[in-house]
Design an enzyme around this catalytic site. Structure first.
Site, mmCIF file in Angstrom:
data_model
loop_
_atom_site.group_PDB
_atom_site.id
_atom_site.type_symbol
_atom_site.label_atom_id
_atom_site.label_comp_id
_atom_site.label_asym_id
_atom_site.label_seq_id
_atom_site.Cartn_x
_atom_site.Cartn_y
_atom_site.Cartn_z
ATOM 1 N N ARG A 48 -3.299 -14.851 4.810
ATOM 2 C CA ARG A 48 -2.253 -13.910 5.226
ATOM 3 C C ARG A 48 -2.592 -13.960 6.857
ATOM 4 O O ARG A 48 -1.828 -13.595 7.668
ATOM 5 C CB ARG A 48 -2.905 -12.561 4.724
ATOM 6 C CG ARG A 48 -2.036 -11.491 5.380
ATOM 7 C CD ARG A 48 -2.577 -10.247 4.586
ATOM 8 N NE ARG A 48 -2.406 -8.900 5.003
ATOM 9 C CZ ARG A 48 -1.110 -8.003 5.163
ATOM 10 N NH1 ARG A 48 -0.237 -8.517 4.724
ATOM 11 N NH2 ARG A 48 -1.317 -6.675 5.697
ATOM 12 N N HIS B 118 2.230 -3.009 7.741
ATOM 13 C CA HIS B 118 1.407 -2.179 8.480
ATOM 14 C C HIS B 118 2.065 -0.993 8.979
ATOM 15 O O HIS B 118 2.954 -1.008 9.563
ATOM 16 C CB HIS B 118 0.725 -2.992 9.878
ATOM 17 C CG HIS B 118 -0.270 -4.197 9.364
ATOM 18 N ND1 HIS B 118 -0.645 -5.269 10.333
ATOM 19 C CD2 HIS B 118 -1.246 -4.288 8.442
ATOM 20 C CE1 HIS B 118 -1.564 -5.813 9.962
ATOM 21 N NE2 HIS B 118 -1.744 -5.387 8.601
ATOM 22 N N LYS C 208 0.758 -1.250 0.255
ATOM 23 C CA LYS C 208 -0.146 0.025 -0.032
ATOM 24 C C LYS C 208 0.844 1.304 -0.085
ATOM 25 O O LYS C 208 1.861 1.173 0.693
ATOM 26 C CB LYS C 208 -0.766 -0.039 1.243
ATOM 27 C CG LYS C 208 -2.078 -0.829 1.168
ATOM 28 C CD LYS C 208 -2.960 -0.852 2.394
ATOM 29 C CE LYS C 208 -4.196 -1.827 2.485
ATOM 30 N NZ LYS C 208 -4.986 -1.723 3.377
ATOM 31 N N HIS D 21 -7.092 -13.520 2.259
ATOM 32 C CA HIS D 21 -7.079 -12.934 3.634
ATOM 33 C C HIS D 21 -6.912 -13.705 4.697
ATOM 34 O O HIS D 21 -6.046 -13.673 5.643
ATOM 35 C CB HIS D 21 -8.104 -11.865 3.984
ATOM 36 C CG HIS D 21 -7.577 -11.033 4.966
ATOM 37 N ND1 HIS D 21 -6.688 -10.150 4.944
ATOM 38 C CD2 HIS D 21 -8.039 -10.803 6.179
ATOM 39 C CE1 HIS D 21 -6.414 -9.376 5.998
ATOM 40 N NE2 HIS D 21 -7.128 -9.941 6.823
#
Length: 302
Positions: free
Chosen positions: A246, A269, A174, A243
């Site tokens: 993950r 994160h 991201k 997900h």
């Protein structure tokens, strides 16, 4: 003002996300869906252009979404999109302040996503390697579980991103942030098997690591469907999705190491609080660790 009169600014914002923020197509599409839907509702609330957007408009929007049956999580996601859009409108000189920052979604519970245990993972990945697509799918699952990849990160991998000698994978996450992640032995083994049969599926100039039968980069949706199908074929009781792999990676790493900061870095994160959502450490476990470790928590022996 009509919806059509509100949407040009949204298009400009999406272009800003593409050029300046360099967000993925998937993320930009999400912003576009949320903002265009809210523009329609704001037009019904008699919004006279974005410069006139007020806290009362946003509250009215949140109320309509709640009455319309949207979950608190969905409302929070849409309001988050609106807040980012309003921040951009301020940069453009179209708003003086962000009215969406004063409005919260209804309170929501935060149920922990369920992970697969080790036995379930073995069951899921017990796949016959004779079919090239099955080899590809197992390589995908092994890599996602080995390195904790997001779906978008996996789909965007190119051939050059896997470094076999270093046992690493280069990932762009991201915000276009790059990180280098370790890759486990089983994942490397199945990636090697996949690369030996990939030539029969990939186009001659296709850089993507994982491709579909159409000889081009595999899509998000294809990965989701294939994992769900394998969950059914392997007789697992829970729905299998990217997900979940993950989350299983994060949970198992944290249970083994107890190092929340390391898991945060591996997952990419920005905020440690986000990583904490992925843990299944209950309060009793934390309290026991605290009692054992903290100097002023230990009871006196008198």
């Amino acid at each position: 003002m009509t919806t059509a009169e509100l949407t040009p600014a949204i298009g400009d914002f999406l272009e800003y996300l593409r050029v300046e923020r360099q967000l993925s197509v998937h993320t930009r599409d999400g912003y576009g869906r949320h903002l265009n839907a809210m523009a329609g509702q704001l037009a019904e609330l008699s919004l006279e252009g974005w410069p006139a957007l007020s806290v009362s408009h946003v509250r009215g929007l949140a109320t309509r979404m709640h009455k319309g049956g949207l979950s608190p999580r969905s409302i929070a996601t849409k309001l988050s999109s609106l807040r980012s859009f309003c921040d951009w409108l301020i940069l453009q000189g179209l708003l003086q302040a962000n009215p969406a920052r004063g409005v919260s979604a209804p309170k929501q519970g935060r149920p922990l996503p369920k992970n697969l245990d080790v036995d379930e993972l073995h069951q899921l990945m017990n796949i016959d390697e004779s079919d090239p697509l099955a080899v590809r799918d197992r390589a995908i699952m092994e890599l996602m579980y080995s390195s904790g990849l997001r779906l978008a990160e996996l789909v965007n991998l190119n051939l050059g991103d896997i470094q076999f000698a270093e046992r690493q994978v280069r990932v762009v996450g991201k915000g276009n942030k790059e990180r280098i992640l370790p890759v486990g032995r089983m994942a490397l083994e199945w990636l090697d098997k996949w690369l030996k049969v990939r030539g029969g599926l990939a186009g001659p100039d296709e850089p993507a690591l994982f491709v579909s039968q159409r000889q081009r980069r595999i899509s998000h949706r294809s990965v989701q469907l294939r994992l769900a199908q394998w969950g059914g074929k392997q007789a697992l009781s829970s729905h299998i999705h990217p997900h979940k792999l993950r989350h299983s990676f994060a949970t198992h790493m944290l249970e083994s190491s107890g190092d929340l900061r390391a898991v945060q870095e591996l997952l990419g994160h920005a905020d440690l609080a986000t990583t904490q959502i992925y843990t299944h450490l209950d309060f009793q476990h934390l309290a026991k660790a605290y009692d054992q470790a903290h100097p002023r928590a230990k009871r006196s022996k008198d």
